[in-house]
Structure formats: C-alpha cells, structure tokens
Design a protein around this motif. Sequence first.
Motif, PDB file in Angstrom:
ATOM      1  N   HIS A 102       0.827  -1.202   0.000  1.00 43.91           N
ATOM      2  CA  HIS A 102       0.000   0.000   0.000  1.00 43.91           C
ATOM      3  C   HIS A 102       0.869   1.262   0.000  1.00 43.91           C
ATOM      4  CE1 HIS A 102      -2.655   3.150   1.685  1.00 43.91           C
ATOM      5  NE2 HIS A 102      -3.624   2.492   1.079  1.00 43.91           N
ATOM      6  N   GLU A 103       1.945   1.258   0.793  1.00 41.62           N
ATOM      7  CA  GLU A 103       2.850   2.406   0.840  1.00 41.62           C
ATOM      8  C   GLU A 103       3.583   2.574  -0.486  1.00 41.62           C
ATOM      9  OE1 GLU A 103       4.560   3.069   5.242  1.00 41.62           O
ATOM     10  OE2 GLU A 103       4.924   1.056   4.457  1.00 41.62           O
ATOM     11  N   VAL A 104       3.955   1.461  -1.120  1.00 43.00           N
ATOM     12  CA  VAL A 104       4.629   1.538  -2.416  1.00 43.00           C
ATOM     13  C   VAL A 104       3.718   2.204  -3.443  1.00 43.00           C
ATOM     14  CG1 VAL A 104       5.587   0.192  -4.321  1.00 43.00           C
ATOM     15  CG2 VAL A 104       6.127  -0.435  -1.958  1.00 43.00           C
ATOM     16  N   LEU A 105       2.443   1.805  -3.460  1.00 42.36           N
ATOM     17  CA  LEU A 105       1.509   2.364  -4.447  1.00 42.36           C
ATOM     18  C   LEU A 105       1.266   3.859  -4.216  1.00 42.36           C
ATOM     19  CD1 LEU A 105      -1.138  -0.504  -4.743  1.00 42.36           C
ATOM     20  CD2 LEU A 105       0.797   0.018  -6.236  1.00 42.36           C
ATOM     21  N   ALA A 106       1.516   4.331  -2.968  1.00 45.18           N
ATOM     22  CA  ALA A 106       1.299   5.748  -2.670  1.00 45.18           C
ATOM     23  C   ALA A 106       2.503   6.621  -3.027  1.00 45.18           C
ATOM     24  CB  ALA A 106       0.976   5.905  -1.179  1.00 45.18           C
ATOM     25  N   LEU A 107       3.619   6.020  -3.463  1.00 47.73           N
ATOM     26  CA  LEU A 107       4.807   6.803  -3.828  1.00 47.73           C
ATOM     27  C   LEU A 107       4.522   7.655  -5.062  1.00 47.73           C
ATOM     28  CD1 LEU A 107       7.614   4.111  -3.420  1.00 47.73           C
ATOM     29  CD2 LEU A 107       7.159   6.066  -1.913  1.00 47.73           C
ATOM     30  N   PRO A 108       5.139   8.823  -5.152  1.00 46.45           N
ATOM     31  CA  PRO A 108       4.937   9.686  -6.335  1.00 46.45           C
ATOM     32  C   PRO A 108       5.269   8.971  -7.645  1.00 46.45           C
ATOM     33  CG  PRO A 108       6.041  10.904  -4.594  1.00 46.45           C
ATOM     34  CD  PRO A 108       5.979   9.483  -4.132  1.00 46.45           C
ATOM     35  N   VAL A 109       6.312   8.134  -7.620  1.00 46.27           N
ATOM     36  CA  VAL A 109       6.728   7.469  -8.842  1.00 46.27           C
ATOM     37  C   VAL A 109       5.670   6.499  -9.355  1.00 46.27           C
ATOM     38  CG1 VAL A 109       7.866   5.497  -7.734  1.00 46.27           C
ATOM     39  CG2 VAL A 109       8.716   6.319  -9.938  1.00 46.27           C
ATOM     40  N   MET A 110       4.775   6.058  -8.452  1.00 46.15           N
ATOM     41  CA  MET A 110       3.767   5.061  -8.835  1.00 46.15           C
ATOM     42  C   MET A 110       2.449   5.713  -9.248  1.00 46.15           C
ATOM     43  SD  MET A 110       5.234   2.106  -8.563  1.00 46.15           S
ATOM     44  CE  MET A 110       3.938   0.890  -8.443  1.00 46.15           C
ATOM     45  N   GLN A 111       2.439   7.008  -9.486  1.00 50.61           N
ATOM     46  CA  GLN A 111       1.207   7.678  -9.923  1.00 50.61           C
ATOM     47  C   GLN A 111       0.700   7.067 -11.220  1.00 50.61           C
ATOM     48  OE1 GLN A 111       1.751  11.923 -10.281  1.00 50.61           O
ATOM     49  NE2 GLN A 111       0.358  12.328  -8.604  1.00 50.61           N
ATOM     50  N   GLY A 112      -0.600   6.836 -11.282  1.00 49.47           N
ATOM     51  CA  GLY A 112      -1.190   6.235 -12.478  1.00 49.47           C
ATOM     52  C   GLY A 112      -1.288   4.726 -12.393  1.00 49.47           C
ATOM     53  N   SER A 113      -0.734   4.108 -11.350  1.00 48.70           N
ATOM     54  CA  SER A 113      -0.841   2.654 -11.180  1.00 48.70           C
ATOM     55  C   SER A 113      -2.239   2.300 -10.699  1.00 48.70           C
ATOM     56  CB  SER A 113       0.195   2.151 -10.177  1.00 48.70           C
ATOM     57  OG  SER A 113       1.506   2.472 -10.616  1.00 48.70           O
ATOM     58  N   LYS A 114      -2.698   1.087 -11.047  1.00 48.91           N
ATOM     59  CA  LYS A 114      -4.032   0.630 -10.640  1.00 48.91           C
ATOM     60  C   LYS A 114      -3.943  -0.791 -10.111  1.00 48.91           C
ATOM     61  CE  LYS A 114      -6.585   3.441 -13.991  1.00 48.91           C
ATOM     62  NZ  LYS A 114      -7.543   3.412 -15.140  1.00 48.91           N
ATOM     63  N   LEU A 115      -4.679  -1.034  -9.045  1.00 46.76           N
ATOM     64  CA  LEU A 115      -4.731  -2.380  -8.467  1.00 46.76           C
ATOM     65  C   LEU A 115      -5.738  -3.211  -9.248  1.00 46.76           C
ATOM     66  CD1 LEU A 115      -3.856  -4.254  -6.055  1.00 46.76           C
ATOM     67  CD2 LEU A 115      -5.918  -3.431  -4.886  1.00 46.76           C
ATOM     68  N   LEU A 116      -5.275  -4.317  -9.837  1.00 44.32           N
ATOM     69  CA  LEU A 116      -6.156  -5.190 -10.607  1.00 44.32           C
ATOM     70  C   LEU A 116      -6.778  -6.289  -9.751  1.00 44.32           C
ATOM     71  CD1 LEU A 116      -3.978  -5.704 -13.829  1.00 44.32           C
ATOM     72  CD2 LEU A 116      -5.843  -4.070 -13.453  1.00 44.32           C
ATOM     73  N   ALA A 117      -6.042  -6.784  -8.761  1.00 46.47           N
ATOM     74  CA  ALA A 117      -6.532  -7.891  -7.942  1.00 46.47           C
ATOM     75  C   ALA A 117      -5.668  -7.998  -6.681  1.00 46.47           C
ATOM     76  CB  ALA A 117      -6.491  -9.200  -8.717  1.00 46.47           C
ATOM     77  N   ASP A 161      13.463   4.077 -11.421  1.00 45.24           N
ATOM     78  CA  ASP A 161      12.886   5.048 -10.483  1.00 45.24           C
ATOM     79  C   ASP A 161      12.157   4.342  -9.336  1.00 45.24           C
ATOM     80  OD1 ASP A 161      13.838   7.112 -12.050  1.00 45.24           O
ATOM     81  OD2 ASP A 161      11.972   7.271 -13.219  1.00 45.24           O
ATOM     82  N   VAL A 162      11.424   3.273  -9.687  1.00 44.72           N
ATOM     83  CA  VAL A 162      10.702   2.504  -8.650  1.00 44.72           C
ATOM     84  C   VAL A 162      11.699   1.872  -7.682  1.00 44.72           C
ATOM     85  CG1 VAL A 162       9.122   0.589  -8.184  1.00 44.72           C
ATOM     86  CG2 VAL A 162       8.791   2.046 -10.209  1.00 44.72           C
ATOM     87  N   ILE A 163      12.710   1.226  -8.254  1.00 42.22           N
ATOM     88  CA  ILE A 163      13.712   0.539  -7.419  1.00 42.22           C
ATOM     89  C   ILE A 163      14.392   1.533  -6.489  1.00 42.22           C
ATOM     90  CG2 ILE A 163      15.897  -0.699  -7.468  1.00 42.22           C
ATOM     91  CD1 ILE A 163      14.957  -1.976 -10.120  1.00 42.22           C
ATOM     92  N   ASN A 164      14.794   2.682  -7.009  1.00 38.07           N
ATOM     93  CA  ASN A 164      15.514   3.670  -6.204  1.00 38.07           C
ATOM     94  C   ASN A 164      14.661   4.195  -5.050  1.00 38.07           C
ATOM     95  OD1 ASN A 164      17.859   3.511  -7.696  1.00 38.07           O
ATOM     96  ND2 ASN A 164      17.285   5.171  -9.095  1.00 38.07           N
ATOM     97  N   GLN A 165      13.408   4.529  -5.362  1.00 43.88           N
ATOM     98  CA  GLN A 165      12.559   5.110  -4.311  1.00 43.88           C
ATOM     99  C   GLN A 165      12.218   4.077  -3.237  1.00 43.88           C
ATOM    100  OE1 GLN A 165       9.244   7.599  -5.191  1.00 43.88           O
ATOM    101  NE2 GLN A 165      10.264   8.665  -6.893  1.00 43.88           N
ATOM    102  N   VAL A 166      11.879   2.850  -3.651  1.00 45.13           N
ATOM    103  CA  VAL A 166      11.515   1.811  -2.678  1.00 45.13           C
ATOM    104  C   VAL A 166      12.716   1.449  -1.811  1.00 45.13           C
ATOM    105  CG1 VAL A 166      10.798  -0.595  -2.394  1.00 45.13           C
ATOM    106  CG2 VAL A 166       9.616   0.879  -4.043  1.00 45.13           C
ATOM    107  N   LEU A 167      13.850   1.182  -2.463  1.00 46.11           N
ATOM    108  CA  LEU A 167      15.018   0.745  -1.695  1.00 46.11           C
ATOM    109  C   LEU A 167      15.550   1.846  -0.787  1.00 46.11           C
ATOM    110  CD1 LEU A 167      17.029  -1.542  -4.136  1.00 46.11           C
ATOM    111  CD2 LEU A 167      15.349  -2.142  -2.401  1.00 46.11           C
TER     112      LEU A 167
END
Length: 552
Positions: free
Chosen positions: A20-35, A132-138
């Motif tokens: 949930h926190e990962v999906l809230a990162l700025p880099v993840m804008q526009g992502s959608k949960l499918l399941a 970008d995802v890897i850098n922000q998460v790690l």
Amino acid sequence: MDRQLSPVPPSPGPSGMSVHEVLALPVMQGSKLLAGGDGLDRVVGSVNVMEVPDVLPWVRQRELLLTTGYPLRAHVESDMAQWIGDLDDHGLAGLAIKLARYVDELPAEALAEADRRGFPVVTIPEDLGFDDVINQVLTIVINRRADTLARAEQVLQDLVGVVIEGGDLDQVCQGVVRHLARTALVTTMDGRVLAHAGELPARWADLPGFDPTGRFVVETEVPGVSVDFDGVHRLVARVTGGRADLGRLVLLREDPFTAEDNHVVGQATTAAALAITKQQAVAAVEGKYRADFLRDALLGRAGDAERVAAHAAELGWDLRRPLAVVVAEAEEAPDDDPVSRTLPERFRAAWERVAGADDETAAVAGFSQEVVVLLGVPEELDPAGVTERVRLMAGQVHGRGGGGRRAFATGVSRTITGLDDLPRAYAEARKAVQVGRRLHGARAITHFDALGVFRLLSQVEDRAELASFVAETLGPLADDRSEDAEDLRTTLTVLLDNNLNVASTARALHFHYNSLRYRIGKLERMLGPFTTDPRLRFAIMLALQARQLDHH
C-alpha cells in the motif's frame, strides 16, 4: 477469551514497507490495483525485475516483481493462474506489470486466483521507469532498516548496560517496557514467573496463556506468534543461552507486533539471557554454600546448637524456635527431558519463594532432587495442622512450576524445640517421604506421625521375609490374581476397622447381616479363629498393612 493468532512476518532484514505504501509513492502515480486487494499490507523488502520466462528460481521472499509483460506471453493463455499461485507460494509481496505493450490484459482466472490468495497484482504506466521505482523503494527500505537497527542497538546497549551495572531481571523487564511493550515478564521453561514489569493483573491467571494456577503454559504457547486477545496483543519469545532454552519473554501491548519489533525483541531476549545466566551463577555459588551448611546441620556435623543457630541467623534463617523439617523429593527426570538439567535449581527456587511467603526466616536448601525446608511452627500446632500448612505450600509449588510437570512427594517431621534433635527430625521427614510415596503415590504429603505401623514395617530390610509373613498369615487371601480373594480381603479389612462389630460392618459394606455372618465363617475357616484369638487378629492386621505397603 477469544484470540486470533498471526505469525510475526519473517524477513531477511528488520524492516520494509507495505505494498500500500509503495503504491502511494509519487513514482507510482497512475498505477491501478487489478486484484489481491486483501494483500496490500504485505511487506516489500526489495524490488526485482523479470524479463525472462523462468523467473521462479531467482526470486526471493518479500520482493515486489516488476515486468513489462514480455515473459508472460507464454503463460497468458495456458497457466497464468498457476503462475500467480507459484509467485505467492515463493513469498513474493506482489506483481507490477505494464499492460498493452506485450500483454493486453490478464485472464479473469488469474485475477480471481490473485484475489483468492490476497496477492496484489498492479498495472503500472507504460512510461514508468523501473529504475525510479527501485531507487525510491530501496531508499525508504534501507533507511527504515537503518532506523530499526539503530533502535535495536540502542535497546541492546540499554538493557545489557542494566545487567552490567548490577541490575536484575526485573530491571531488564522494566527496560523492555520502556522500549517495546506495556507489560513484560520472563518465565522459566516450566512457566514460573521469574521477573515482571509494567501493568500487571491482580492474578497471573488473568493473563492470556496462563493456567488457573498462575503458570504460563510454555508447552502450548508458540514463540514468535502475535496473539490478539480481544485487543490485547501478546508476543512470546525464546530466551536462550548457548544451546539451552532458559525461559520465555512474554510481551503485552495494545498495538500489534510487527516484523520490525522482532529484531528489537531479539535484543531484549539477549539481555534477559545474560541476566538469567548471571543470576544462576550467583545463585549456584550462594546455594551451594547454604546447602553445604544446612546439610552439615541436618547430619549433626555443623557444631553445637548455639553455633548452628548463630550461623543460620547470618544467612537470614531463624532456627531458635520450634521447627518442623519438610523434605520435598522430586521424581528423577528422564535423560531426554529438555528441562531436566535445570530442575534442581528451579525446584529449590520455587520452594524458597513459597516458604518465604509463609515464613520469611525459614531455612531452604536444595540437594539434587531434594529440597529441605526448616519451617517455624507454633508448639501447640498439632501434626494435622502442620501437614495442612505444608499441603498448601506444596500446592503452590506445583502451581508455580517448581515441580512443574514433574511430581514430587513431601514428608514432614515431628516438631522439635532444640537443634540437637535436627538430625532425628531430618531422618523422620525422609522416612515420611519414602513411605508416603509407596502408600499414596508420587504427590503424597505425609507427616511422620501419620505413618503408624508403616513406620516399623518400612524398617524391615528383608522384603522377602516380610512377603513370606504375609503369605503365611493370609494364606489364600494373599493371592493378587483372585477376585474372590480381593473381595474377602475388603470384607476382612472393614470388619477389623469396625472392631469386629458385625452390624456396623454390614452397614458399611451394604451387606445383609446374615450374608456377612456367612463371610465371617468362611474367613475363619481360611485364617483361623481370629474373632476370638486377639494374637491371631493382630497378626492378620499386621499382614494386611505389610501387604498394602508392598503393593504401592
């Protein structure tokens, strides 16, 4: 009390972030949960990129898997649902995929499987850079791990410092409460509470995981599992020293315990183990000194009465008063018993606590499987009163876990008024233990005065001669295999107990008067005229008692 169990999440490191926190990162804008929305609290410890078909051998637990969808083309039409299941079985945190470039959409069966498992499947924008995802998460994960490690190090320094500066296990528990929980306590391996701090109930039995006697049920309460008891969360952790389990650290608080807490708990158990080991070392030296002195006094080798009393007073024991010697002897522990090595010390400590609560100047020492208590008693207290007092103490020791799940028999001497009689009283208590166990079982509590004729019979060293006397005196009634013999022995015993009163015996056995007269005639034909011969009657009574002694 309702409870829900959930394991504290295992991890290669002490920290992470949720999906949930990962999906809230700025880099993840526009992502959608499918399941897999039920799995948004899964912990992400790292990020991996998949661009080869066979990725399963290379993934690790708690990874968020990123992909363009290129390797999934072969799975979409055939085994995509199975593949989702394989990812979940490998412990992945979730799957993030770019759709429309290589795979237009995921099959409904695959999304249904992800929902069923609570495995998050997310679609991410086409122009999102994996770097970008890897850098922000790690960055966040590493910073959190650093914070957690720093916190754990601070806890370790604090708690170990308490021990080094002379603090005891209670002070370690106080430190744990400062850092981690509302309530902290340490128990032995058989559930006896050694130390505690924080908010405490009126009785230990009111806490989750404790039995009605106040013993923590170590054998059923699983370490490393966070248990929710109606909003009170509890965590149990092993306290280990070398290869041995020293006990359990039990923590209670309102908030659930997390994977981050696990690392800090590990530091707390290290400090607890250090305190227990230190305490055991000191107790072993002091206990041996006290035990050696008391053993010499019990055997009459410690000097005159005044010298013994004076030295005992230096140890905090008052022996200048009427005393009863209490001997508690535990059953031998099997060699493969995991707690057998620490049983003697735990057994002594439990008796010391209980006896101290009853009589703060009572002398207590442990000798292998035996604990001896010199208990102050009023001269006017009769043997039944002393026995009842010891019975209450023994019950508390069983409840506190000193005897734990191992039975022990207890013997009580006559009350003495001078230390010159101490060796005799010790011998009486030991005899009461031995005979009481044979007559009444492994948890017998027996006063020496209650032994009666058994006291004399137990002195007969030639057991074969005693068995011969029983066989000759009782004849056919000595047969253990005959139900008729057992029935007649019962009739004979009750008749003798009622001083040959036929009416009283008939009522006690629920027999008709004439039926009992017939049985008495049969017994006299087998044994002789015991109703008119007092010497024969005495021999029969003695034989029945000897038989009872040898059949327990």
